[in-house]
Design an enzyme around this catalytic site. Sequence first.
Site, PDB file in Angstrom:
ATOM      1  N   ARG A  33       0.890  -1.188   0.000  1.00 50.05           N
ATOM      2  CA  ARG A  33       0.000   0.000   0.000  1.00 50.05           C
ATOM      3  C   ARG A  33       0.910   1.216   0.000  1.00 50.05           C
ATOM      4  NH1 ARG A  33      -5.213   1.508   3.660  1.00 50.05           N
ATOM      5  NH2 ARG A  33      -6.047   0.083   2.109  1.00 50.05           N
ATOM      6  N   HIS A  51      -7.611   0.904  -6.124  1.00 51.97           N
ATOM      7  CA  HIS A  51      -7.776   0.062  -4.921  1.00 51.97           C
ATOM      8  C   HIS A  51      -8.420  -1.248  -5.397  1.00 51.97           C
ATOM      9  CE1 HIS A  51      -7.932  -1.122  -0.886  1.00 51.97           C
ATOM     10  NE2 HIS A  51      -8.772  -0.246  -0.364  1.00 51.97           N
ATOM     11  N   GLN A  53     -10.270  -3.848  -3.011  1.00 50.76           N
ATOM     12  CA  GLN A  53     -11.553  -3.375  -2.472  1.00 50.76           C
ATOM     13  C   GLN A  53     -12.673  -3.622  -3.481  1.00 50.76           C
ATOM     14  OE1 GLN A  53     -12.234  -1.602   0.693  1.00 50.76           O
ATOM     15  NE2 GLN A  53     -14.243  -2.289   0.005  1.00 50.76           N
ATOM     16  N   ASP A  97     -17.242   7.142  -0.733  1.00 48.78           N
ATOM     17  CA  ASP A  97     -15.908   7.018  -0.143  1.00 48.78           C
ATOM     18  C   ASP A  97     -15.580   8.382   0.465  1.00 48.78           C
ATOM     19  OD1 ASP A  97     -13.258   6.280   0.421  1.00 48.78           O
ATOM     20  OD2 ASP A  97     -12.553   6.581  -1.633  1.00 48.78           O
ATOM     21  N   CYS A 157     -16.451   1.778   1.371  1.00 51.51           N
ATOM     22  CA  CYS A 157     -15.263   0.940   1.593  1.00 51.51           C
ATOM     23  C   CYS A 157     -14.723   1.082   3.008  1.00 51.51           C
ATOM     24  CB  CYS A 157     -14.195   1.266   0.548  1.00 51.51           C
ATOM     25  SG  CYS A 157     -13.610   2.961   0.612  1.00 51.51           S
ATOM     26  N   ARG A 179     -13.425  -8.376   2.218  1.00 45.63           N
ATOM     27  CA  ARG A 179     -12.020  -8.147   1.869  1.00 45.63           C
ATOM     28  C   ARG A 179     -11.221  -9.425   2.089  1.00 45.63           C
ATOM     29  NH1 ARG A 179     -10.056  -3.052   1.930  1.00 45.63           N
ATOM     30  NH2 ARG A 179      -8.319  -4.109   0.923  1.00 45.63           N
TER      31      ARG A 179
HETATM   32  N1   CP Z   1     -11.172   0.013   2.875  1.00 42.51           N
HETATM   33  C1   CP Z   1      -9.898  -0.036   3.265  1.00 42.51           C
HETATM   34  O1   CP Z   1      -8.977  -0.243   2.451  1.00 42.51           O
HETATM   35  O2   CP Z   1      -9.713   0.107   4.597  1.00 42.51           O
HETATM   36  P1   CP Z   1      -8.317   0.295   5.349  1.00 42.51           P
HETATM   37  O3   CP Z   1      -7.756   1.629   4.905  1.00 42.51           O
HETATM   38  O4   CP Z   1      -8.653   0.263   6.807  1.00 42.51           O
HETATM   39  O5   CP Z   1      -7.403  -0.813   4.953  1.00 42.51           O
HETATM   40  N1  NVA Z   2      -9.971   6.802  -1.213  1.00 40.72           N
HETATM   41  C1  NVA Z   2      -9.609   6.368   0.114  1.00 40.72           C
HETATM   42  C2  NVA Z   2      -9.820   4.903   0.267  1.00 40.72           C
HETATM   43  C3  NVA Z   2      -9.551   4.387   1.656  1.00 40.72           C
HETATM   44  C4  NVA Z   2      -9.738   2.907   1.769  1.00 40.72           C
HETATM   45  C5  NVA Z   2      -8.168   6.728   0.398  1.00 40.72           C
HETATM   46  O1  NVA Z   2      -7.321   6.535  -0.479  1.00 40.72           O
HETATM   47  O2  NVA Z   2      -7.879   7.202   1.496  1.00 40.72           O
END
Ligand code: CP
Ligand code: NVA
Length: 298
Positions: free
Chosen positions: A100, A127, A130, A217, A256, A284
């Site tokens: 990530r 993502h 997700q 989101d 999400c 997930r």
């Molecule tokens: N939805 C999601 O990716 O959550 P986290 O940021 O907690 O991993």
């Molecule tokens: N768009 C959000 C998604 C979090 C799971 C971010 O990148 O923070």
Amino acid sequence: MNFLSIEESSSSHLETLVDLALEMKATRGAHENQPLKGQTWAIIFTKASTRTRVSFEVGIRELGGEVMFLSKNEIQLGRGEPIKDTARVLGRMVHGVVIRTFQQQDVVDFASYSAIPTINALTDEEHPCQILADLLTIKEKISTWKEKKIVFIGDGDNNMSRSWMWAAKYLEFELVVAAPQSCLPPQNFMDRLAAPNVSLTTDPAEAVQNAHVINTDVWLSMGQEDQKEKEALFGNYQVNRELLSHAHPDHIVLHCLPAYREKEITEEVLEAHADTIFQQAENRLHAQKAVLAQITAS
Ligand code: CP
Ligand code: NVA
């Protein structure tokens, strides 16, 4: 084999992964197949995470593997060691990596320099894991995405909206993205997407009209938290009871998570749809086990 984006996926790949995720979910706790047995995976995160981290750690273990979590500040990456050097070192030690981070190119470079299976656990661009969980939730809740109208309300130019747009292109459902003008995806992205079934609007009520799935989101993604002037653009884009009055009577709401109540979604709507939203979060785990099993089998 890697899983770096929905853009690089295909309809058959997405459908196979969702079907495998359903199977993983149905057989949880009774897996005879341990495709990661004897393997050690690394999880490298340069952004915060609850769901993604925990679901990957649990999923890797349930598939027979060992896992180590490496946050940016615990490894030399955080002191400036290049991603390509980190990749060449880890590629000689571990069997797969879940990353990530900010730049999509860093995930692409990691995969290429490490030559081990690499999974995108969120970048600024996409993502993908997700979206698999979201598709699985749609299948469980309303049986299919075919012939359904799906809406994404919020930042139309973030990782979630982009991954949704690629999923719509491949799976051919109607997707409407509703966002303030400056938060709609740019024309060069839409040209690359080339999906006539994806449309953009600045009018959230029009977008939600007769929609089966309403997806939102955060307004400010990780790394944008201090962009208060951007957040101020989203006043009309809250998923609330009034907005949902335009939706199909049997609609579902997806988020999400994490959710910011009274910003992109009201407490009332989140709690009314909590069953779906937390099932989506659980999914997930199942979706990523499908990705892990498929990657290591190929
Ligand atoms: N939805 C999601 O990716 O959550 P986290 O940021 O907690 O991993
Ligand atoms: N768009 C959000 C998604 C979090 C799971 C971010 O990148 O923070």
